[in-house]
Design an enzyme around this catalytic site. Sequence first.
Site, PDB file in Angstrom:
ATOM      1  N   GLY A  67       2.835  52.371  -9.438  1.00 27.47           N
ATOM      2  CA  GLY A  67       3.625  51.189  -9.100  1.00 27.47           C
ATOM      3  C   GLY A  67       4.952  51.239  -9.834  1.00 27.47           C
ATOM      4  N   LYS A  69       1.290  48.650 -15.116  1.00 26.34           N
ATOM      5  CA  LYS A  69       0.406  49.817 -15.164  1.00 26.34           C
ATOM      6  C   LYS A  69      -0.204  50.046 -16.544  1.00 26.34           C
ATOM      7  CE  LYS A  69       3.659  52.518 -13.762  1.00 26.34           C
ATOM      8  NZ  LYS A  69       4.654  51.422 -13.656  1.00 26.34           N
ATOM      9  N   SER A  70       0.643  50.174 -17.559  1.00 20.66           N
ATOM     10  CA  SER A  70       0.146  50.457 -18.915  1.00 20.66           C
ATOM     11  C   SER A  70      -0.686  49.301 -19.450  1.00 20.66           C
ATOM     12  CB  SER A  70       1.324  50.731 -19.863  1.00 20.66           C
ATOM     13  OG  SER A  70       1.987  51.919 -19.500  1.00 20.66           O
ATOM     14  N   SER A  76       4.634  57.581 -10.817  1.00 18.44           N
ATOM     15  CA  SER A  76       4.334  58.582  -9.771  1.00 18.44           C
ATOM     16  C   SER A  76       4.877  58.120  -8.424  1.00 18.44           C
ATOM     17  CB  SER A  76       2.836  58.889  -9.701  1.00 18.44           C
ATOM     18  OG  SER A  76       2.033  57.736  -9.673  1.00 18.44           O
TER      19      SER A  76
END
Length: 199
Positions: free
Chosen positions: A34, A40-41, A108
């Site tokens: 995303g 995310k983390s 990504s």
Amino acid sequence: MTKANNITWHQSTVSKRDRQLINGHKSCVLWFTGLSGSGKSTLANAVDHELYKQGISSYVLDGDNIRHGLNKDLSFGNNDRKENIRRIGEVAKLFVDSGLIVSSAFISPFREDRVLVRSMFEPQEFIEIFLNCPIQVCESRDPKGLYKKARQGEITDFTGITSPYEIPDHPEIIIETNYTSIEQSIVQILSYLKEKKIL
């Protein structure tokens, strides 16, 4: 760079299945993807902490952390971004082979790279988790001040501003992080793992 030719794959005596059995659960990669600021983390670490509390063997691979070591020689240009994800895919594969559940938190941005990483794993070992969050929300969070720098031209090739993010075609899990809480997201992910008999 010259490729090594005189190498042979050495089969491990202890198999992935052996390691899964001793751990009491299957192994897989939770591939969080995303925009920057989508969570995310934060979510990867929250899931990892919950797995830890349940006695499940797990680990987190974080984009910034990996670029401090293994991938510190890579830039943020398209080719180096592709190599960044390829290397992470190989590392994640090793963790899965060791019997762990590994959470991979990387933007990504390119669909082709995520498809390549998926191809490294057996069916149901690669679980793509798309954190779907509007760029306006991500930019308003801007936890690292990166959007501001990108808008000012201080950062080139910044995903969502000057470089594209390609939305996953068929992710296993979609989480709308602009209105789904961390707690709800953890439940959603762990429920999926139980449904697929990974846990």
